[in-house]
Enzyme design. Structure first.
Site, short mmCIF file in Angstrom:
data_model
loop_
_atom_site.label_atom_id
_atom_site.label_comp_id
_atom_site.label_asym_id
_atom_site.label_seq_id
_atom_site.Cartn_x
_atom_site.Cartn_y
_atom_site.Cartn_z
N ARG A 1 -49.10 16.35 15.68
CA ARG A 1 -49.90 15.99 16.86
C ARG A 1 -51.14 15.26 16.39
O ARG A 1 -51.67 15.53 15.31
CB ARG A 1 -50.30 17.24 17.65
CG ARG A 1 -49.13 17.96 18.30
CD ARG A 1 -48.58 17.11 19.45
NE ARG A 1 -47.46 17.74 20.11
CZ ARG A 1 -46.21 17.33 19.99
NH1 ARG A 1 -45.90 16.33 19.22
NH2 ARG A 1 -45.25 17.93 20.65
N GLU B 1 -53.22 8.37 21.89
CA GLU B 1 -52.04 7.52 21.98
C GLU B 1 -51.64 7.18 23.42
O GLU B 1 -51.38 6.02 23.72
CB GLU B 1 -50.88 8.22 21.26
CG GLU B 1 -49.62 7.44 21.19
CD GLU B 1 -48.57 8.19 20.39
OE1 GLU B 1 -47.42 7.75 20.45
OE2 GLU B 1 -48.88 9.18 19.71
N HIS C 1 -44.10 7.58 18.59
CA HIS C 1 -43.72 9.00 18.56
C HIS C 1 -42.51 9.20 19.48
O HIS C 1 -42.63 9.65 20.60
CB HIS C 1 -44.90 9.86 19.02
CG HIS C 1 -44.67 11.32 18.86
ND1 HIS C 1 -44.46 11.91 17.64
CD2 HIS C 1 -44.63 12.33 19.76
CE1 HIS C 1 -44.30 13.22 17.79
NE2 HIS C 1 -44.39 13.48 19.07
#
Length: 174
Positions: free
Chosen positions: A57, A86, A126
């Site tokens: 994370r 992000e 991600h």
């Protein structure tokens, strides 16, 4: 003989690992205790030429401290699958829409942008789930869940704690 000995490894605490390892990959959940788990102090422990990989994370790594470690040469490179801000980086205009809530860390957002310009930093999306194999598993699991629900035997339930200390119960969409 323990499996770890057969495989040739031993457990070490974080400080010892940071000081000895050429490459450290981060795989911990995001909790209050892991926020900025890797910061200036920890970067100071790293051996010269070390590399950091974070696929956990974004908030686990203190991004301004990471920038300082890269700029000062304490860290050779970083591979990042996650960044703290992000979601906002995809569409910064969201900061200006609606009421000001103070929920966005603008320093972290700017630091995220700075990292993108470092030649020794690789940032990847991600989305580890986004492979053909993973998507097939997701589809298969979803179909199995629907079929089980239709048979009256739901599976993969989400357990939700009840208010006032009551026992957790499964939640089923109705």
């Amino acid at each position: 003989m323990p499996k770890r000995r057969q495989l040739g490894f031993r457990y070490a605490d974080l400080d010892e690992t940071l000081a000895a390892a050429d490459v450290v990959t981060v795989h911990v959940p995001a909790t209050a205790e892991t926020t900025h788990l890797i910061s200036d102090r920890e970067f100071g422990l790293r051996k010269p030429g070390a590399v950091l990989i974070n696929t956990a994370r974004g908030r686990i790594i203190d991004v301004p401290a990471l920038i300082r470690a890269l700029a000062d040469g304490k860290l050779k490179a970083a591979g990042l699958d996650v960044l703290p801000e992000e979601p906002v980086m995809r569409e910064e205009a969201v900061i200006f829409r609606g009421p000001k809530t103070g929920e966005h860390d603008l320093t972290a957002l700017i630091a995220d942008h700075v990292l993108l310009r470092f030649p020794n930093v690789l940032v990847t999306p991600h989305n580890a789930y986004n492979t053909e194999e993973a998507l097939h598993r997701i589809i298969e699991t979803t179909l199995q869940n629907i079929e089980a629900f239709a048979r009256g035997a739901p599976r993969n339930l989400v357990w939700v704690p009840q208010p006032h200390g009551g026992a957790a119960t499964p939640e089923i969409a109705r």
